[in-house]
Scaffold this active site. Sequence first.
Site, PDB file in Angstrom:
ATOM      1  N   SER A   1       0.603  -1.227   0.020  1.00 28.82           N
ATOM      2  CA  SER A   1       0.002   0.056   0.068  1.00 28.82           C
ATOM      3  C   SER A   1       0.821   1.188  -0.011  1.00 28.82           C
ATOM      4  O   SER A   1       0.235   2.190  -0.183  1.00 28.82           O
ATOM      5  CB  SER A   1      -0.938   0.058   1.119  1.00 28.82           C
ATOM      6  OG  SER A   1      -2.042  -0.696   0.878  1.00 28.82           O
TER       7      SER A   1
ATOM      8  N   ASN B   1      -9.417  -0.891  -0.754  1.00 23.41           N
ATOM      9  CA  ASN B   1      -8.353  -1.039  -1.856  1.00 23.41           C
ATOM     10  C   ASN B   1      -9.228  -0.577  -3.063  1.00 23.41           C
ATOM     11  O   ASN B   1      -8.419  -0.372  -4.236  1.00 23.41           O
ATOM     12  CB  ASN B   1      -7.916  -2.342  -1.723  1.00 23.41           C
ATOM     13  CG  ASN B   1      -6.857  -2.426  -0.755  1.00 23.41           C
ATOM     14  OD1 ASN B   1      -5.842  -1.997  -0.607  1.00 23.41           O
ATOM     15  ND2 ASN B   1      -6.955  -3.445   0.159  1.00 23.41           N
TER      16      ASN B   1
END
Length: 387
Positions: A89, A193
């Site tokens: 991430s 996400n």
Amino acid sequence: MRVRTGATALWVGICAAAVAGALPSAAAAERVPAPAGLRAAVERTIADGFPGAVAYARQGGRETRLAAGLADRASGERARPDQRFRIASNTKSFVSTVLLQLEGEGRLSLDDSVERWLPGVVRGNGNDGSAVTVRELLNHTSGVYDPTEEPEFFAPYLERHAWGYVYTPREVVARAVRHAPYFAPGTGWRYSNTNYLLAGLVIEAVTRHSAPSEIQHRILDPLGLRNTSFPVTDPDIHGPHLHGYDLTGRDVTRFSPSYDWTAGAMISTVDDLARFHRALFGGGLLPPAQQRELLTTVQFPGTVAYGLGVQRGEVACGPGPGTPPVPVWATDGGGPGFTSVALSTADGERQLVLAVNVYDLGADLKGEPPFPRSEGLVQAQTAALCG
């Protein structure tokens, strides 16, 4: 890429007593002596169960690179600070930077609706792309569902061991909108996400180029990040790299990045991540107005202070009230085999980038700790960022 908390909280609360002994660190890689306690902190992560760890630290103009343990348990290859790893991430801050640059060029507004750029993509089951802005994607206030929280999503990998299995971004988004949103856009905060897959699709709709190519020519090439890459479907890490493991010791280095795409598919090194952070938080990548937007955070009760792909937090520097914490800007990531964090003090004077090579996706999906508990992860922050 499944880390859901702020970078500081990523390490805090997972500590346990270390056992004696650690593998030697790669002291030859240092340019100057390491900050007091940093070497011991990195080595402690190995004593506590991580096969390998790599770190970059900067205090003013003084840089240190450290490594401890093993890059590859099968061959016995030692960890080195120049080795690559999946940054998960941490990818999100590259994506938000591109969108902010596009806004600075007048090619879109962060207050544009998702529907404007992706007509019909976020629709049905209570989802309404006309009510979601690009900004809400980037600061995770859109409410859009995240299918990567479902164990069955990862069945091709974890159950069938089809490590090269490919999900397309639009396939993941389509799975997301089969579910109702978590909340109405702008009324809450939840890490998803899907937000960053949609952000990547917006980049492509605006530029008519692939999102990875925009990141390449806007960020990687200008900054000289030669060890950073954006694989789309290739499950292998090429060049010198750490191997990544789950908690059982299984090597999960080979893993399709396709499901992650602009939410977390990139590969880098501690040096390249540190250089990107210096440019990003130092104002070298964005006009002043967009820099302010990057660092404007939202925070709901019980959540992190989240900007646009970056987090604001604090590193505790002492046990007593007389030692104030150090404010930091952070990105972090955890995905199959790798856990990493990149921290920069708010004044830009100190940095830490630390990566370790365990992240157990299966454990995470069960709500269990995905990597070994180690106080060394917290101690490294204190050593590098407190003065």
